[in-house]
Motif scaffolding. Structure first.
Motif, short mmCIF file in Angstrom:
data_model
loop_
_atom_site.label_atom_id
_atom_site.label_comp_id
_atom_site.label_asym_id
_atom_site.label_seq_id
_atom_site.Cartn_x
_atom_site.Cartn_y
_atom_site.Cartn_z
N PHE A 196 32.91 30.33 19.27
CA PHE A 196 31.88 30.37 20.30
C PHE A 196 31.42 28.99 20.74
N GLY A 197 31.45 28.03 19.84
CA GLY A 197 30.97 26.69 20.17
C GLY A 197 30.81 25.84 18.93
N SER A 198 30.14 24.70 19.11
CA SER A 198 29.92 23.78 18.01
C SER A 198 28.95 24.39 17.00
N VAL A 199 29.31 24.32 15.71
CA VAL A 199 28.50 24.94 14.66
C VAL A 199 28.00 23.86 13.69
N SER A 200 26.72 23.92 13.37
CA SER A 200 26.13 23.00 12.39
C SER A 200 25.24 23.80 11.45
N ARG A 201 24.60 23.10 10.53
CA ARG A 201 23.82 23.80 9.51
C ARG A 201 22.53 23.04 9.21
N LEU A 202 21.44 23.80 9.04
CA LEU A 202 20.14 23.23 8.65
C LEU A 202 19.89 23.48 7.18
N ASP A 203 19.25 22.51 6.51
CA ASP A 203 18.95 22.68 5.10
C ASP A 203 17.74 23.60 4.90
N ALA A 204 17.35 23.80 3.66
CA ALA A 204 16.30 24.76 3.33
C ALA A 204 14.96 24.41 3.97
N GLU A 205 14.56 23.14 3.94
CA GLU A 205 13.26 22.76 4.49
C GLU A 205 13.24 22.92 6.01
N ALA A 206 14.30 22.47 6.67
CA ALA A 206 14.37 22.65 8.12
C ALA A 206 14.40 24.13 8.48
N THR A 207 15.07 24.93 7.65
CA THR A 207 15.11 26.38 7.86
C THR A 207 13.71 26.97 7.77
N ARG A 208 12.97 26.58 6.75
CA ARG A 208 11.60 27.09 6.59
C ARG A 208 10.74 26.77 7.80
N LEU A 209 10.79 25.53 8.26
CA LEU A 209 9.98 25.10 9.39
C LEU A 209 10.40 25.81 10.68
N LEU A 210 11.70 25.88 10.91
CA LEU A 210 12.18 26.49 12.15
C LEU A 210 11.76 27.94 12.26
N TRP A 211 11.95 28.72 11.19
CA TRP A 211 11.66 30.14 11.31
C TRP A 211 10.16 30.43 11.32
N ALA A 212 9.36 29.54 10.78
CA ALA A 212 7.91 29.67 10.94
C ALA A 212 7.53 29.44 12.40
N GLU A 213 8.18 28.50 13.05
CA GLU A 213 7.90 28.24 14.47
C GLU A 213 8.39 29.37 15.36
#
Length: 403
Positions: A263-280
Motif C-alpha cells: 500500500f505504501g511506505s511503512v514505519s513503526r512507532l515505539d510504545a511511548e509514541a503509541t501511548r501518546l498518539l492513541w490518547a490524542e
C-alpha cells in the motif's frame, strides 16, 4: 435563578429528586461538567451534581472488578487500576479538549454517556464492561440492578439500559464494572501517503490478518500534523495499534508490515509514541481548536466512512479523520452544520448514527443533537421513560443515542 444541589449521599440525591417531582420542576444532572454543551439546550430549574458522591467502594484485582460511587473522578479510578497493572479496556474519551471545559470527568458520567475510545471495536463499549448499577429514579426511589459478575439476563436489562441514557432515566449513584490487564507492550504500524479509500482498504487488510490490531485509524494529511506534535511521517497516516507480550507485538508488527507494504511506505512507532498518539486520537485532539465549529461524530459501516466524507466534500467544506477501522468518522464542518445533508448521506450509505457533538448555541437550539429515531423506537423510548421518570424531570433535551 437556577438552584444548584450537590448531595453527598444517595438519600440526599433521592430527597432532591422527590422534591423536584412533587414541585414539577426539571433537573439537569451533571457529574464533573466536562460535557457541558452536549445535547440540545433546554432551560432547567435546578442542577444536581454527583461530584460529592465520590470514592472507590471496592476493588478486587484478582477478579478484575471494581465498584465506585458515581462522582468518583475518572483519574482516581484509573490511578488505582494502574497501580495494579489494570485498565478500563474501552478507553473512555476525555471531552474537555473539544468542549474547552474544565472540571474532572467522573466514572458515573463515563457510563451515563457510554463513553468509549479507539479500542471499542475490539473491546466493546463502556456498557459492555458494566456489571451493576445503583441509581435513583424519577420518583426518588433507589434501584439496584446487576452485580459483581457478568450474567445472562432476560427481559429488560437495567444495567445496559442505564449506560448511554445520559441521565434521562435515573441518576447513577454507584457503578460496578469489569477491568482488564494493561498490555505489557505496544507498537503502532504506520502506513504513509494513502488517500481515504486506500486507507480503508489497508485497514480492512489489517482486520483480515492474524495480528489482532487493537486500534485502526486514518489521519488524512489535513489533520496528520496535529498529532504527536507533527512527528508522524510525511503524508496521510494510516495507523494500526498492536498490543500484548513484547515478542508477540514484534512478530505481529513484522507480519503486518509485510502485508501492508504494497500500500505504501511503512514505519513503526515505539510504545511511548503509541501511548501518546492513541490518547490524542481518543480525545479528538485535531479538533480541540477552541472554536465552536460544528463537530459531528458519525458511526457507519467501516467501508462507508470514506464514501460519506467524499460525498460531503462535493457539497460543503468539511475536515475529517477516521477511527474504528473507518467506522467512526469525526467531521468538523468549515461553515454550517449541514445536519440535513449529513444525515441524508448517512442514510443513503446504509444507515448509521450522526450526533452533533459541538456547535454554536443557535445551531444547537435548532438541530437535533442525536440521530432521529424511527417512530416505533420513539414510542418504546417514551414508554420506558414514563416508567422511570413519570414527571419528566430529568435532563430535558438529552436523549440517548451514543453507539
Amino acid at each position: 435563578m437556577i438552584v444548584h444541589f450537590e448531595p453527598a449521599s444517595e438519600e440526599g440525591i433521592a430527597s432532591v429528586v422527590r422534591s423536584a417531582a412533587a414541585e414539577r420542576v426539571t433537573l439537569a444532572i451533571v457529574g464533573g461538567g466536562t460535557r457541558a454543551g452536549l445535547g440540545n439546550p433546554v432551560r432547567t430549574d435546578r442542577t444536581l451534581s454527583t461530584r460529592r458522591l465520590s470514592g472507590i467502594v471496592s476493588y478486587n484485582p484478582a477478579e478484575m472488578t471494581m465498584s465506585a460511587l458515581a462522582g468518583t473522578p475518572l483519574a482516581e479510578v484509573e490511578a488505582a487500576l494502574r497501580a495494579k497493572g489494570q485498565m478500563l479496556s474501552f478507553e473512555p474519551m476525555d471531552h474537555r479538549p473539544i468542549f474547552a471545559t474544565s472540571g474532572e470527568p467522573t466514572i458515573g458520567g463515563v457510563f451515563a454517556a457510554n463513553v468509549s475510545g479507539p479500542r471499542r471495536y475490539v473491546a466493546g463499549a463502556a456498557r459492555d464492561s458494566l456489571l451493576g448499577v445503583r441509581f435513583v429514579n424519577g420518583a426518588g426511589e433507589l434501584i439496584k440492578a446487576g452485580g459483581r459478575v457478568m450474567k445472562n439476563v432476560t427481559g429488560l436489562d437495567l444495567v445496559k439500559l442505564m449506560a448511554g441514557s445520559y441521565g434521562t432515566l435515573g441518576i447513577l449513584t454507584e457503578v460496578t464494572f469489569k477491568v482488564q490487564p494493561v498490555p505489557p507492550a505496544a507498537a503502532t504500524v504506520v502506513v504513509s501517503g494513502l488517500n481515504d479509500a486506500e486507507a480503508a482498504a489497508a485497514m480492512a487488510e489489517t482486520m483480515a490478518q492474524p495480528v489482532e490490531a487493537s486500534g485502526a485509524a486514518h489521519l488524512p494529511e489535513s489533520v496528520r500534523g496535529r498529532f504527536l506534535n507533527g512527528a508522524l511521517p510525511d503524508g496521510a497516516a494510516t495507523v494500526l495499534r498492536l498490543e500484548g507480550l513484547a515478542d508477540s507485538v514484534d512478530l505481529r508488527a513484522e507480519k503486518l508490515t509485510t502485508a501492508l507494504s504494497r500500500f505504501g511506505s511503512v514505519s513503526r512507532l515505539d510504545a511511548e509514541a503509541t501511548r501518546l498518539l492513541w490518547a490524542e486520537i481518543r480525545d479528538v485532539k485535531s479538533y480541540a481548536d477552541g472554536t465552536r465549529r460544528a463537530l459531528w461524530r458519525v458511526s457507519v459501516a467501516p467501508s462507508s466512512g470514506h464514501q460519506l466524507v467524499a460525498a460531503l466534500r462535493l457539497q460543503t467544506g468539511v475536515d475529517a479523520f477516521y477511527d474504528w477501522q473507518g467506522g467512526l468518522v469525526w467531521l468538523r464542518m468549515e461553515a454550517d452544520a449541514e445536519a440535513e445533508l449529513v444525515r441524508r448521506y448517512v442514510g443513503a450509505l446504509g444507515g448509521g448514527h450522526a450526533s452533533l457533538v459541538r456547535a454554536g448555541d443557535n445551531v444547537r437550539a435548532s438541530v437535533p443533537a442525536f440521530e432521529p429515531q424511527a417512530p416505533a423506537v420513539v414510542q418504546l423510548t417514551e414508554r420506558i421513560r414514563a416508567r422511570f421518570d413519570p414527571a419528566r424531570i430529568f435532563n430535558p433535551g438529552r436523549m440517548a443515542a451514543n453507539k
